[in-house]
Enzyme design. Sequence first.
Site, mmCIF file in Angstrom:
data_model
loop_
_atom_site.group_PDB
_atom_site.id
_atom_site.type_symbol
_atom_site.label_atom_id
_atom_site.label_comp_id
_atom_site.label_asym_id
_atom_site.label_seq_id
_atom_site.Cartn_x
_atom_site.Cartn_y
_atom_site.Cartn_z
ATOM 1 N N GLY A 225 3.646 40.723 6.928
ATOM 2 C CA GLY A 225 2.403 41.388 7.272
ATOM 3 C C GLY A 225 1.270 40.869 6.392
ATOM 4 O O GLY A 225 0.843 39.724 6.588
ATOM 5 N N SER B 97 6.838 34.850 4.699
ATOM 6 C CA SER B 97 5.448 35.026 5.089
ATOM 7 C C SER B 97 4.743 35.846 3.998
ATOM 8 O O SER B 97 4.802 35.475 2.825
ATOM 9 C CB SER B 97 5.376 35.679 6.474
ATOM 10 O OG SER B 97 4.103 35.604 7.018
ATOM 11 N N TRP B 98 4.090 36.974 4.350
ATOM 12 C CA TRP B 98 3.517 37.823 3.308
ATOM 13 C C TRP B 98 4.600 38.269 2.320
ATOM 14 O O TRP B 98 4.336 38.443 1.133
ATOM 15 C CB TRP B 98 2.834 39.051 3.917
ATOM 16 C CG TRP B 98 2.701 40.177 2.941
ATOM 17 C CD1 TRP B 98 3.431 41.330 2.920
ATOM 18 C CD2 TRP B 98 1.807 40.249 1.816
ATOM 19 N NE1 TRP B 98 3.047 42.118 1.858
ATOM 20 C CE2 TRP B 98 2.053 41.479 1.165
ATOM 21 C CE3 TRP B 98 0.838 39.400 1.308
ATOM 22 C CZ2 TRP B 98 1.349 41.884 0.034
ATOM 23 C CZ3 TRP B 98 0.124 39.789 0.167
ATOM 24 C CH2 TRP B 98 0.382 41.020 -0.454
ATOM 25 N N ASP C 203 5.545 25.501 11.496
ATOM 26 C CA ASP C 203 5.024 26.838 11.250
ATOM 27 C C ASP C 203 3.500 26.784 11.388
ATOM 28 O O ASP C 203 2.820 26.120 10.609
ATOM 29 C CB ASP C 203 5.421 27.299 9.840
ATOM 30 C CG ASP C 203 5.106 28.760 9.575
ATOM 31 O OD1 ASP C 203 4.181 29.293 10.206
ATOM 32 O OD2 ASP C 203 5.774 29.352 8.705
ATOM 33 N N HIS D 253 7.436 29.712 12.680
ATOM 34 C CA HIS D 253 7.253 30.691 11.604
ATOM 35 C C HIS D 253 8.349 31.748 11.557
ATOM 36 O O HIS D 253 8.698 32.227 10.480
ATOM 37 C CB HIS D 253 5.898 31.376 11.781
ATOM 38 C CG HIS D 253 5.577 32.375 10.732
ATOM 39 N ND1 HIS D 253 5.325 32.025 9.419
ATOM 40 C CD2 HIS D 253 5.440 33.735 10.781
ATOM 41 C CE1 HIS D 253 5.056 33.102 8.714
ATOM 42 N NE2 HIS D 253 5.128 34.159 9.507
#
Length: 322
Positions: free
Chosen positions: A43, A110-111, A266, A294
């Site tokens: 996120g 990711s985050w 990605d 991703h």
Amino acid sequence: MRELYPEIEPYHQGMLPVSELHTIYFEESGNPYGKSVIVLHGGPGGGSQPLYRQYFNPELWRIVQFDQRGCGKSIPNAELEENTTWHLVEDIETLRKHLNIDSWVVFGGSWGSTLALAYSETFPEYCLALILRGIFMLRSLELSWFYQDGTSYIFPDAWEQYIMPIPIDERSDMISAYYRRLVSPDRNVRSQAARAWSIWEASTSKLIPDTKLIEKFGTEEFAEAFARIECHYFVNKGFFSSEDQLIKNIDRIRHIPTVIIQGRYDIVCPMITAWELHKAFPEAEFIVVPDAGHSMTEIGLRSALIQAGDNFAEEDIAKYIS
């Protein structure tokens, strides 16, 4: 290619107050006497998922997940006050102490990779190892690539839908334009912006677009927390003191066994960021999956992540078998 481990249910769930305002949901699954791993979702605002449990051998791992402030089952939903990277870092540490865990492996994509780096650089003494995927360090170039000028050339069809809620005269700064709408007192304005923001990310997350993922991200229940919290963090540059803070502090974690796993294609978190982390942190194992985007559910990324978990579990393996 590695398959996911079987579906399992948590053996322990709870709500942990972390401030007068925020209470976070957490769960434990797998082997309560196994090696501990904390799974940090993406996120920000994405929430934990049952699927994450299946990346780890449940006989060997004590799998801990939590919903970060404002999302998933944590309350209050979509709340931006007292919601920064450093609040989340402290929440991870509060949860570790609450569960009486001496140290753990930190897993994030990711985050989640951003937060894993921020946590490990703050509390390296409690990190056994790091498994990082789809590297994101929340720098201006990365944000501009995805939300302003770059990804738009690869997904012009999805881009048209993303920019639709924003008038032409505001499109020179899409993140700020979206933020104004995502904090609007008008629920309809917030909802329209949240759905468009979230669908944009879902439309670009996989090498082959996934209609079910796009539908999920477009639901009002998911989109408002996801879009509001993401945009809040991005407008505030991740609450870092400098753009290169995570790279500058890499010496604090250089001794921690680390695997960096990156999809070559990605689009959300392009490979240049993982490459620059690799160059600054050559001690870490660096794996490029040549046919992945991703999403951690893509076959090559899934296999590499499961194998990394297995490799770390095999250390003192007999100790963790109940």
